[in-house]
Motif scaffolding. Sequence first.
Motif, PDB file in Angstrom:
ATOM      1  N   ASP A 171       0.876  -1.187   0.027  1.00 42.41           N
ATOM      2  CA  ASP A 171      -0.031   0.005  -0.087  1.00 42.41           C
ATOM      3  C   ASP A 171       0.847   1.224   0.162  1.00 42.41           C
ATOM      4  O   ASP A 171       1.460   1.385   1.001  1.00 42.41           O
ATOM      5  CB  ASP A 171      -0.891   0.200   1.133  1.00 42.41           C
ATOM      6  CG  ASP A 171      -1.774   1.262   1.262  1.00 42.41           C
ATOM      7  OD1 ASP A 171      -1.721   2.302   0.775  1.00 42.41           O
ATOM      8  OD2 ASP A 171      -2.919   1.021   1.688  1.00 42.41           O
ATOM      9  N   ARG A 172       0.849   2.100  -1.014  1.00 44.47           N
ATOM     10  CA  ARG A 172       1.622   3.027  -1.311  1.00 44.47           C
ATOM     11  C   ARG A 172       1.537   4.309  -0.294  1.00 44.47           C
ATOM     12  O   ARG A 172       2.529   4.567   0.285  1.00 44.47           O
ATOM     13  CB  ARG A 172       1.447   3.796  -2.661  1.00 44.47           C
ATOM     14  CG  ARG A 172       2.533   4.800  -3.139  1.00 44.47           C
ATOM     15  CD  ARG A 172       2.816   5.090  -4.495  1.00 44.47           C
ATOM     16  NE  ARG A 172       2.896   3.357  -5.232  1.00 44.47           N
ATOM     17  CZ  ARG A 172       3.308   3.517  -6.295  1.00 44.47           C
ATOM     18  NH1 ARG A 172       3.227   4.645  -7.140  1.00 44.47           N
ATOM     19  NH2 ARG A 172       3.333   2.301  -6.751  1.00 44.47           N
ATOM     20  N   GLY A 173       0.269   4.366   0.219  1.00 44.18           N
ATOM     21  CA  GLY A 173      -0.221   5.379   1.080  1.00 44.18           C
ATOM     22  C   GLY A 173       0.450   5.109   2.538  1.00 44.18           C
ATOM     23  O   GLY A 173       0.854   5.590   3.237  1.00 44.18           O
ATOM     24  N   VAL A 174       0.458   3.778   2.825  1.00 43.16           N
ATOM     25  CA  VAL A 174       1.068   3.261   4.053  1.00 43.16           C
ATOM     26  C   VAL A 174       2.551   3.208   3.832  1.00 43.16           C
ATOM     27  O   VAL A 174       2.812   3.930   5.015  1.00 43.16           O
ATOM     28  CB  VAL A 174       0.573   1.860   4.407  1.00 43.16           C
ATOM     29  CG1 VAL A 174       1.340   1.371   5.489  1.00 43.16           C
ATOM     30  CG2 VAL A 174      -0.744   1.704   4.767  1.00 43.16           C
ATOM     31  N   ASN A 225       4.438   5.175   2.317  1.00 42.66           N
ATOM     32  CA  ASN A 225       4.970   6.401   2.265  1.00 42.66           C
ATOM     33  C   ASN A 225       4.728   7.171   3.540  1.00 42.66           C
ATOM     34  O   ASN A 225       5.333   8.170   4.126  1.00 42.66           O
ATOM     35  CB  ASN A 225       4.292   7.237   1.070  1.00 42.66           C
ATOM     36  CG  ASN A 225       4.835   6.952  -0.189  1.00 42.66           C
ATOM     37  OD1 ASN A 225       5.853   6.695  -0.315  1.00 42.66           O
ATOM     38  ND2 ASN A 225       4.147   7.209  -1.300  1.00 42.66           N
ATOM     39  N   GLY A 226       3.589   6.863   4.286  1.00 45.04           N
ATOM     40  CA  GLY A 226       3.303   7.316   5.471  1.00 45.04           C
ATOM     41  C   GLY A 226       4.217   6.991   6.315  1.00 45.04           C
ATOM     42  O   GLY A 226       4.471   7.888   7.164  1.00 45.04           O
ATOM     43  N   VAL A 227       5.043   5.872   6.414  1.00 46.57           N
ATOM     44  CA  VAL A 227       5.995   5.404   7.417  1.00 46.57           C
ATOM     45  C   VAL A 227       7.281   6.363   7.000  1.00 46.57           C
ATOM     46  O   VAL A 227       7.712   6.751   7.831  1.00 46.57           O
ATOM     47  CB  VAL A 227       6.212   3.884   7.017  1.00 46.57           C
ATOM     48  CG1 VAL A 227       7.588   3.649   7.786  1.00 46.57           C
ATOM     49  CG2 VAL A 227       5.181   2.988   7.535  1.00 46.57           C
TER      50      VAL A 227
END
Lengths: 175, 175
Positions: free
Chosen positions: B163-166, B168-170
């Motif tokens: 999950d790209r959002g996850v 990148n969130g990290v």
Amino acid sequence: MPHPTHDALLDAGLRLAEQHGLSTLSVNAVVAAAEVAKGTFYVHFQDRTAFLVALHQRFHDHLKTVILEAIRDLPPGRQRLQIGTIAYLDGCLHELGVKAMLFDSRGEPAIAEQVRRRNAEFSAIAAADFEAMGWDHPTQSARLYIVMVAEAAIMELESGQPDRGVRNGVFAFLD
Amino acid sequence: MPHPTHDALLDAGLRLAEQHGLSTLSVNAVVAAAEVAKGTFYVHFQDRTAFLVALHQRFHDHLKTVILEAIRDLPPGRQRLQIGTIAYLDGCLHELGVKAMLFDSRGEPAIAEQVRRRNAEFSAIAAADFEAMGWDHPTQSARLYIVMVAEAAIMELESGQPDRGVRNGVFAFLD
DNA sequence: TGTACATCAGTGAACGCGCGTTCACTGATGTAC
DNA sequence: TGTACATCAGTGAACGCGCGTTCACTGATGTAC
């Protein structure tokens, strides 16, 4: 309306959770610690699950009140996030059963859903802060940040007092 | 030396943990799923605790291998940390029982100590990265980062794919 | 090749135990008249 | 003031249940001679 025996059971439960964790929190242990008969437990709680949920609710409600109080009137943003974090960590240092509620609780199916909702509540607040800070994935970042702060609370428990290294360690992720 | 029935029991345990979590992982359930007699369980494991520890060990050893493989020859620093993180998240997507091992396990006294040690191992590696990155509290930051990535693994489980959002969130927390 | 014995994974009935839950009962307190 | 009744938190013995664990036994396989 609060009832003395009702509260005594919750108090006993919290004390036991603090000492031995949730997994050994049997009805037997609770009534023994509260010094009431076993049947009394069921006068006040429908079953063990309802008791655990009530225990968690009480814990969460208190923390939430403390945090909302602390950030009241502050606009979303880094400062509000930091102040909320400090309120949360300070609050955890003054509550019993923190470790049980933050950790053991995930393995207890009875309250797993409640925990999910609690984290979602805090995440929603923090998401507004990340949004205001201009982060690209505020929702995801908020959820990740919340578990980080929960871990920080556990770390502080080990010494029992605010830990500058831990708190600065948390805030370093916000720069 | 691996033994087919021994492995079959662990496989069954992992499958059950994946589906229902650790709290319902009884010896009865495991032998039923593995289609062996109850006594057979005790031919291969001293007791239920030893079984849970073996289950966790297997899980952890695999992930650790994958990560060490990925960061081999890389010097500590942001890049190594990111590559290790990706290896960890990818590894979790390919393993069974991730949620059980990362979450439920904390509430199981039997393996709580093992979990502590696993996190300490990963934290030690990550601490070198934070140190190289010049962070002020590398030890604390590493431990906080590890739980954040564990949460990210759980978040990815929900969709079952990277999950790209996850991710990148990290990584946003590292900037 | 055939016989006797050793090994050991596998079996499943049986066990004791602690658990959550129930329920007929007690006894104190409040209310009606 | 005294008597009858209602209410309801509290009691604790008893229950069924599923659990982890044990153990005498089986039966297949390997080894000795």
